[in-house]
Design an enzyme around this catalytic site. Structure first.
Site, PDB file in Angstrom:
ATOM      1  N   HIS A 123      40.543   9.043   3.450  1.00 51.95           N
ATOM      2  CA  HIS A 123      39.836   8.356   2.372  1.00 51.95           C
ATOM      3  C   HIS A 123      38.389   8.065   2.786  1.00 51.95           C
ATOM      4  O   HIS A 123      38.142   7.675   3.938  1.00 51.95           O
ATOM      5  CB  HIS A 123      40.557   7.048   2.026  1.00 51.95           C
ATOM      6  CG  HIS A 123      40.094   6.420   0.749  1.00 51.95           C
ATOM      7  ND1 HIS A 123      38.962   5.646   0.669  1.00 51.95           N
ATOM      8  CD2 HIS A 123      40.611   6.470  -0.513  1.00 51.95           C
ATOM      9  CE1 HIS A 123      38.804   5.232  -0.575  1.00 51.95           C
ATOM     10  NE2 HIS A 123      39.790   5.730  -1.308  1.00 51.95           N
ATOM     11  N   GLU A 125      36.401   5.607   2.264  1.00 51.82           N
ATOM     12  CA  GLU A 125      36.160   4.258   2.796  1.00 51.82           C
ATOM     13  C   GLU A 125      36.579   4.171   4.256  1.00 51.82           C
ATOM     14  O   GLU A 125      35.849   3.611   5.088  1.00 51.82           O
ATOM     15  CB  GLU A 125      36.931   3.220   1.977  1.00 51.82           C
ATOM     16  CG  GLU A 125      36.737   1.798   2.484  1.00 51.82           C
ATOM     17  CD  GLU A 125      37.624   0.783   1.782  1.00 51.82           C
ATOM     18  OE1 GLU A 125      37.967  -0.238   2.418  1.00 51.82           O
ATOM     19  OE2 GLU A 125      37.965   1.003   0.598  1.00 51.82           O
ATOM     20  N   THR A 161      40.372  -1.568   1.712  1.00 50.65           N
ATOM     21  CA  THR A 161      40.367  -2.656   0.727  1.00 50.65           C
ATOM     22  C   THR A 161      41.312  -2.439  -0.442  1.00 50.65           C
ATOM     23  O   THR A 161      41.621  -3.397  -1.160  1.00 50.65           O
ATOM     24  CB  THR A 161      38.949  -2.874   0.187  1.00 50.65           C
ATOM     25  OG1 THR A 161      38.472  -1.651  -0.391  1.00 50.65           O
ATOM     26  CG2 THR A 161      37.999  -3.333   1.279  1.00 50.65           C
ATOM     27  N   ASN A 219      44.050   4.014  -5.125  1.00 50.01           N
ATOM     28  CA  ASN A 219      44.513   2.733  -5.672  1.00 50.01           C
ATOM     29  C   ASN A 219      45.314   2.940  -6.954  1.00 50.01           C
ATOM     30  O   ASN A 219      46.259   2.203  -7.225  1.00 50.01           O
ATOM     31  CB  ASN A 219      43.335   1.774  -5.891  1.00 50.01           C
ATOM     32  CG  ASN A 219      42.453   2.172  -7.047  1.00 50.01           C
ATOM     33  OD1 ASN A 219      42.711   1.823  -8.195  1.00 50.01           O
ATOM     34  ND2 ASN A 219      41.377   2.914  -6.775  1.00 50.01           N
ATOM     35  N   SER A 261      38.940   2.793 -10.727  1.00 47.27           N
ATOM     36  CA  SER A 261      37.888   3.753 -11.069  1.00 47.27           C
ATOM     37  C   SER A 261      38.027   4.265 -12.503  1.00 47.27           C
ATOM     38  O   SER A 261      37.459   5.305 -12.852  1.00 47.27           O
ATOM     39  CB  SER A 261      37.928   4.936 -10.096  1.00 47.27           C
ATOM     40  OG  SER A 261      39.215   5.517 -10.061  1.00 47.27           O
TER      41      SER A 261
END
Length: 576
Positions: A123, A125, A161, A219, A261
């Protein structure tokens, strides 16, 4: 079929911020614009950004130049340094909550700790976070990975996160059992907590669930997995076109949630499409009232009745008496201007509320005819009042129509960017407030006998401030669609936070002026109970600011209902 939407569905704070930055930069038109990697995991949004001239850069070449946006996921220090050494100008849209995790890793790595990151190593992030560990970071996905952590170094533990909350803390327990001295931080975003808990709660109350979002969005995929784990049929779609009626053959209530998103307009399209599917039960009184309210909202009836109510309240406030012809003129004017301007500005409506945009397309003839008719009726009523009232009504009508129409030639160079009144930053909120104040307070009192002008001014300020706050709130709620089409409304020009502070200030000034005017006798004692309208406005501004309430029917009812409340207070005052 009944559809229930999760409260926190859609853009999270970080994604919303990144989108607003990207669209603002695109609208500025200051040279080439790119994002460093896809801005978010949603193909439809990426296609939209591409249509706005926003490209995607995966690799940076030294000879290239332009502006480059760091996406919400953030990047590593090495990547940032490489971009700085190029000819690109960095625009940082890293989510502040991701930035906080980066700061934790940097601090503890400098102290000699080995970073342990719970998340997906592929990912963006996590890739960025690993860079803050100086090459020593270890990424784990489950308690089974704990055994491969080193024994002889201190550990600092953080999470991506947007990870699954329960999985993270189960893994943390395994780490603490093996490494009691490990330093653990709760870095899962609060919005992730809310979304995942809402999905669990909603899944226990509906027959099936639809999760809206990109197929490669981590997510969104976790929301889908949580819903499935609750034992109900769950469907993951990117757009409303993927929905199938057979999914809901026996469902009476369907839940809808969306990843961080997923933009509002895509969620709304899925909801509208889902409502047409599934098992149809008998209509309850509540559902019928909801449909009626929705229809009235679409054709701007709440705004029109709000104008009627404010005019009535303003007249009772300034003169102690009223003639219903004046509130009716205000109602007719607001109805016609709002409907016609929606046609003249329909592009933003496609994104702010697709169902309303579709309704206006399908019922164009009816809406245009009724708008023109209401202008004619308003003009006829004005003629019965006097020549000056006719001129003022015509002037306001002309200005209302000119607001969304080109009045400056495109050939005038830079001014071509501001060819319409609505193109001026923040003009919509102010123009709407002044128009409502004039039609509601000034037009009715032209030609009245007696020294009424101090009261007229207070009435004008009361109506205008109430309308300014209302219009400003709806500008904030419509910021996504307005940014996409390049409108420079108040929150786009000032930012959402500053706009909320300005609305609160305008509301407070309006309340103080009304209180002072009532105390000095410039207006009737109705000024005292009307203070409650400002208190209600202060309440919903603060509630939205604190994220206690989000965009939706509830907030819209409160905002529009506050105007009706003013008229109700005036009516009760007259009856006493």
């Amino acid at each position: 079929m009944k559809v229930r939407l999760a409260k926190s569905a859609g853009f999270c704070m970080g994604v919303r911020r990144a989108m607003e930055i990207a669209l603002s930069e695109a609208n500025r038109g200051d040279g080439k614009l790119f994002t460093y990697g896809p801005l978010i995991h949603n193909q439809q949004v990426l296609d939209l950004l591409r249509s706005k001239g926003v490209g995607v850069k995966e690799n940076i070449e030294e000879h290239e130049e332009g502006r480059i946006i760091i996406r919400a996921h953030g990047i590593s220090p090495a990547e940032r340094e490489r971009i700085r050494n190029s000819n690109f100008r960095i625009i940082d849209a890293t989510c502040p909550r991701v930035g906080k995790v980066q700061a934790i890793l940097k601090k503890y790595h400098n102290k000699g700790y080995t970073p342990v990151i719970f998340g997906d190593a592929r990912h963006p992030e996590v890739i960025g976070l690993m860079g803050y560990g100086g090459g020593d970071s270890i990424v784990i996905r489950s308690p089974l990975d704990v055994e491969r952590l080193p024994w002889d170094v201190p550990l600092v533990v953080v999470s991506q996160t947007t990870q699954n909350v329960d999985d993270y803390w189960i893994t943390v327990d395994a780490i603490k059992n093996r490494y009691p001295e490990a330093v653990v931080f709760d870095t899962i975003c609060h919005e992730t907590y809310k979304r995942q808990s809402e999905v669990r709660a909603l899944a226990s109350e509906v027959d099936s669930m639809v999760v809206v979002g990109g197929k490669n969005s981590g997510n969104t995929q976790r929301l889908y997995e949580i819903s499935r784990s609750m034992g109900i049929p769950t469907f993951h779609v990117e757009t409303e076109k993927e929905l199938e009626s057979s999914w809901f053959a026996s469902a009476e209530t369907v839940g809808v949630t969306a990843g961080a998103s997923t933009p509002n307009w895509m969620i709304k399209k899925v909801i509208e499409r889902t409502k047409t599917m599934g098992k149809r039960g008998p209509y309850s009184l509540g559902s019928l009232l909801g449909k009626a309210l929705r229809f009235l909202t679409v054709i701007t009836i709440p705004e029109s009745i709000g104008a009627f109510s404010l005019t009535y309240a303003g007249l009772v406030l300034s003169t102690g008496r009223t003639l219903l012809i004046y509130p009716f003129i205000a109602l007719l004017y607001v109805y016609s201007m709002h409907v016609l301007n929606r046609f003249l500005d329909k592009e933003a409506g496609t994104y702010n509320d697709p169902s309303i945009a579709l309704f206006y397309t399908e019922h164009r003839g009816f809406l245009v005819t009724t708008s023109v008719a209401t202008i004619g009726i308003g003009l006829f009523l004005s003629i019965s009042l006097g020549f000056v009232q006719v001129l003022l009504f015509l002037a306001l009508t002309f200005l209302g129509l000119a607001y969304s129409m080109p009045i400056i030639p495109m050939r005038l160079g830079y001014l071509g960017r501001y060819t319409k009144i609505k193109d001026l930053p923040g003009s919509k909120t102010l123009a709407e407030a002044l128009a409502w104040g004039t039609i509601s307070s000034v037009l009715p009192l032209i030609g009245w006998q007696g020294p009424l002008w101090p009261g007229v001014l207070v009435s004008f300020l009361f109506v205008s401030s109430m309308c300014y706050v209302r219009a400003g709130m709806f500008d904030i709620l419509n910021i996504q669609g307005d940014l996409i089409v390049g409108k420079e409304t108040l929150p786009i020009a000032m930012g959402e936070g500053r706009t909320l502070r300005l609305l609160f200030l305008v509301n407070a000034i309006g309340a103080c002026l009304l209180l002072l005017a009532a105390a000095t006798g410039f207006v009737s004692y109705l000024g005292y109970p009307l203070i409650f309208c400002f208190l209600i406005a202060a309440g919903y501004i603060c509630a939205y600011w604190r994220e206690w309430i989000k965009d939706g029917p509830c907030l819209q009812v409160i905002v529009e209902g506050n105007l009706l409340f003013a008229g109700a207070l005036a009516f009760v005052w007259k009856m006493l």
